[in-house]
Enzyme design. Structure first.
Site, PDB file in Angstrom:
ATOM      1  N   ASN A   1      -2.313 -10.220  -1.773  1.00 26.03           N
ATOM      2  CA  ASN A   1      -2.807 -11.042  -0.533  1.00 26.03           C
ATOM      3  C   ASN A   1      -2.310 -11.362   0.783  1.00 26.03           C
ATOM      4  OD1 ASN A   1      -5.040 -11.467  -2.485  1.00 26.03           O
ATOM      5  ND2 ASN A   1      -4.629 -13.375  -2.907  1.00 26.03           N
TER       6      ASN A   1
ATOM      7  N   ASN B   1      -8.601  -8.426  -0.516  1.00 25.13           N
ATOM      8  CA  ASN B   1      -7.681  -9.249   0.202  1.00 25.13           C
ATOM      9  C   ASN B   1      -6.529  -8.548   0.843  1.00 25.13           C
ATOM     10  OD1 ASN B   1      -9.188 -11.377  -0.598  1.00 25.13           O
ATOM     11  ND2 ASN B   1      -8.365 -11.639  -2.505  1.00 25.13           N
TER      12      ASN B   1
ATOM     13  N   ASP C   1      -7.064   0.489  -3.784  1.00 27.47           N
ATOM     14  CA  ASP C   1      -7.975   0.731  -4.606  1.00 27.47           C
ATOM     15  C   ASP C   1      -9.359   0.113  -4.307  1.00 27.47           C
ATOM     16  OD1 ASP C   1      -8.385  -2.524  -6.159  1.00 27.47           O
ATOM     17  OD2 ASP C   1      -6.573  -2.350  -5.034  1.00 27.47           O
TER      18      ASP C   1
ATOM     19  N   HIS D   1      -5.143  -2.213  -9.683  1.00 29.45           N
ATOM     20  CA  HIS D   1      -4.996  -2.866  -8.412  1.00 29.45           C
ATOM     21  C   HIS D   1      -3.739  -2.230  -7.643  1.00 29.45           C
ATOM     22  CE1 HIS D   1      -6.656  -5.571  -5.679  1.00 29.45           C
ATOM     23  NE2 HIS D   1      -5.855  -6.761  -5.948  1.00 29.45           N
TER      24      HIS D   1
END
Length: 185
Positions: free
Chosen positions: A65, A111, A90, A19
């Site tokens: 987020n 997100n 990613d 991530h």
């Protein structure tokens, strides 16, 4: 002026995870250019010149987020238009070792991109997707993206980060179309 934002999650436990591909690419670019990051705009910021233009590198420290908040703050402060923003992140829909550069588009379920679209009020900003592949059976998506790259994946990751640096550098020098032609393979 341009902004290159790499997405990821702050903290040592996330440092080498899938991530954090955006952070990893910016770290490699900053190392190559001998730049240091400093805290500002709810993130870590470095600045340089590319192709005669000032370029800011940003690693939001808001967690994935809420990445758009940090991006919006820097962009508003320096009056950087969305078309001059590149977000690196990613993407599970691309196999590991692949890049995809686009000048706009939807969030595609990511997100960090959802947050960026909401904060900028547009989908019309550049994005460089770094392929991390899909999890194998038995892995859920959340656990997969927060896992480290495997020993076998590291050489592929190193190669794709090098290509990603070349793509964002070419984009920053006003040749996004050429970068797409060279690196969307």
């Amino acid at each position: 002026m341009k902004l290159i934002a790499g997405l990821g999650n702050p903290g040592g436990q996330y440092a080498e995870t899938r991530h954090n591909a955006g952070f990893l690419l910016l770290d490699c670019l900053a190392e190559e250019l001998k730049l240091d990051f400093r805290p500002k705009f709810q993130g870590l910021v470095a600045e340089t010149m590319m192709g005669g233009e000032k370029v800011y590198l940003l690693k939001p420290q808001t967690f994935m987020n809420l990445s758009g908040r940090s991006i919006r703050e820097l962009a508003q402060f320096y009056k950087i238009a969305p078309k001059d923003i590149m977000v690196v992140y990613d993407d599970m829909d691309l196999p590991i070792g692949r890049l995809r550069l686009r000048s706009s588009g939807s969030a595609g379920g990511h997100n960090g991109i959802k947050s960026t679209i909401a904060e900028l009020g547009t989908e019309d900003f550049w994005r460089l997707k770094v392929g991390i592949g899909r999890p194998t059976a038995g892995w859920d998506s959340a656990r997969y993206v927060l896992a480290s790259f495997t020993k076998e994946e590291l050489p592929v990751l190193e190669e794709i980060l090098d290509k990603g640096i070349k793509a964002v550098t070419l984009w920053a020098k006003e040749d996004g179309d050429k970068a797409m032609n060279l690196y969307n393979r």
